[in-house]
Design a protein around this motif. Structure first.
Motif, mmCIF file in Angstrom:
data_model
loop_
_atom_site.group_PDB
_atom_site.id
_atom_site.type_symbol
_atom_site.label_atom_id
_atom_site.label_comp_id
_atom_site.label_asym_id
_atom_site.label_seq_id
_atom_site.Cartn_x
_atom_site.Cartn_y
_atom_site.Cartn_z
ATOM 1 N N ALA A 153 12.134 -26.623 -33.691
ATOM 2 C CA ALA A 153 10.689 -25.895 -33.151
ATOM 3 C C ALA A 153 9.626 -26.850 -33.597
ATOM 4 C CB ALA A 153 10.718 -24.653 -34.168
ATOM 5 N N CYS A 156 9.450 -29.343 -30.946
ATOM 6 C CA CYS A 156 8.905 -28.647 -29.590
ATOM 7 C C CYS A 156 7.181 -28.481 -29.889
ATOM 8 C CB CYS A 156 9.529 -27.401 -29.301
ATOM 9 S SG CYS A 156 11.382 -27.634 -28.638
ATOM 10 N N SER A 157 7.022 -28.099 -31.002
ATOM 11 C CA SER A 157 5.496 -27.980 -31.323
ATOM 12 C C SER A 157 4.872 -29.339 -30.997
ATOM 13 C CB SER A 157 5.409 -27.230 -32.523
ATOM 14 O OG SER A 157 4.045 -27.219 -32.959
ATOM 15 N N HIS A 174 2.687 -24.722 -33.371
ATOM 16 C CA HIS A 174 3.416 -23.580 -32.591
ATOM 17 C C HIS A 174 4.636 -23.319 -33.246
ATOM 18 C CE1 HIS A 174 0.387 -23.865 -29.130
ATOM 19 N NE2 HIS A 174 0.602 -25.257 -29.548
ATOM 20 N N THR A 175 4.995 -23.896 -34.354
ATOM 21 C CA THR A 175 6.415 -23.967 -35.006
ATOM 22 C C THR A 175 6.784 -22.322 -35.143
ATOM 23 O OG1 THR A 175 6.056 -26.041 -36.041
ATOM 24 C CG2 THR A 175 7.859 -24.695 -37.018
ATOM 25 N N ILE A 178 7.842 -20.598 -31.919
ATOM 26 C CA ILE A 178 8.885 -21.058 -31.291
ATOM 27 C C ILE A 178 10.029 -20.956 -31.908
ATOM 28 C CG2 ILE A 178 10.140 -23.389 -30.576
ATOM 29 C CD1 ILE A 178 7.104 -24.642 -29.945
ATOM 30 N N GLU A 179 10.059 -21.038 -33.398
ATOM 31 C CA GLU A 179 11.383 -20.460 -34.049
ATOM 32 C C GLU A 179 11.431 -18.871 -33.914
ATOM 33 O OE1 GLU A 179 12.919 -21.350 -38.881
ATOM 34 O OE2 GLU A 179 10.892 -21.380 -38.216
#
Length: 289
Positions: A153, A156-157, A174-175, A178-179
């Protein structure tokens, strides 16, 4: 152009209705798989609506690189039909995961069978290994998400914030979001594996059925042009073609699918011409547009 037209005239009349029938049967099996998975993962959907999700999702997939547009569309349509966003994501991503399991298993078998089917043809071996390595990387990512979701995550962030960094703007973390998405996705897989293995088994059986229908179209079109290629070899070659066409390059795998099909099928059907590609892609890709 005139050569292709002349080749198209060689096509047996029964080929087109047989191929279309197999394509429709594939959609029927896929719709049933969505209904089965939805009922198990709190996103119940009537069979007729499941069929609509399949057909409309095929259009969305056909116009996006790597055919990735189908899943977001089906998730949105499930939510519109009354399912929660979390349940919709669980269902559609579980549906995708079952396909990945099918292609990883039979794709590996196909690569191992390449020397027997094609000899030591370098291009064929390279395509086969590329297909399996690509899918194995996707499966490894799914496993990593299951085991260590937070680092993935965070990565991805960081990727999502690249445009903001390039413009020297403040970036957001954004973690957590996304998680949370990962939890929704992996939750469906855990439910199927731990609590509802019979549903998972049914989904696997339906995956085999639907992909057998779709891959059989290759053999039907070859037969329609007069080629007597072994069905099992065409089936395994077709698996590799689908895997290679899933590489996110052009919409619907355009270009990659044609190159892979000619490379893998020409040893099985010497003299194969572009007319075959016109018919096969028309019946399996352009028909969904």
């Amino acid at each position: 152009g005139s050569d292709v037209v002349a080749e198209l005239r060689r096509l047996e009349v029964w080929t087109i209705p047989a191929a279309i029938g197999l394509h429709l049967l594939m959609q029927a099996c896929w719709g049933l798989r969505l209904k089965v998975l939805g009922a198990a993962l709190d996103a119940p959907v009537p069979y007729r609506r499941a069929l609509a999700l399949v057909t409309s999702g095929l259009f969305a997939a056909a116009v996006t690189p790597g055919r990735v547009g189908g899943e977001p569309w089906r998730i949105a349509m499930l939510v519109r039909g009354g399912a929660s966003a979390a349940a919709a994501r669980r269902t559609i991503l579980a549906d995708r995961a079952v396909d990945m399991l099918f292609f990883l298993t039979l794709g590996t078998l196909a690569v191992l069978s390449l020397p027997l089917l094609f000899g030591e043809t370098g291009n064929v071996q390279t395509l086969g290994l590329l297909a399996v390595v690509g899918l194995a990387a996707m499966v490894a990512l799914v496993v990593l998400i299951l085991v260590r979701p937070r680092p993935v995550a965070r990565a991805c962030s960081a990727c999502a914030n690249v445009p903001a960094r390039l413009r020297r703007r403040q970036h957001k973390d954004h973690t957590p979001a996304i998680e949370g998405f990962f939890r929704d996705v992996t939750g469906g897989l855990r439910v199927l594996v731990r609590k509802k293995p019979t549903v998972l088994a049914a989904a696997v059986v339906l995956s085999v059925a639907l992909w057998t229908c779709e891959l059989s179209i290759l053999w039907v079109v070859l037969k329609g042009f007069g080629f007597a290629a072994p069905y099992q070899a065409v089936y395994l070659a077709g698996i590799l073609v689908v895997m290679i066409a899933s590489v996110p390059a052009l919409p619907g795998g355009t270009g990659l699918a044609e190159v892979a099909a000619l490379t893998l099928l020409t040893p099985l059907a010497p003299g194969l011409t572009p007319a075959f590609l016109v018919v096969w892609r028309g019946l399996t890709y352009y028909v969904d547009l």
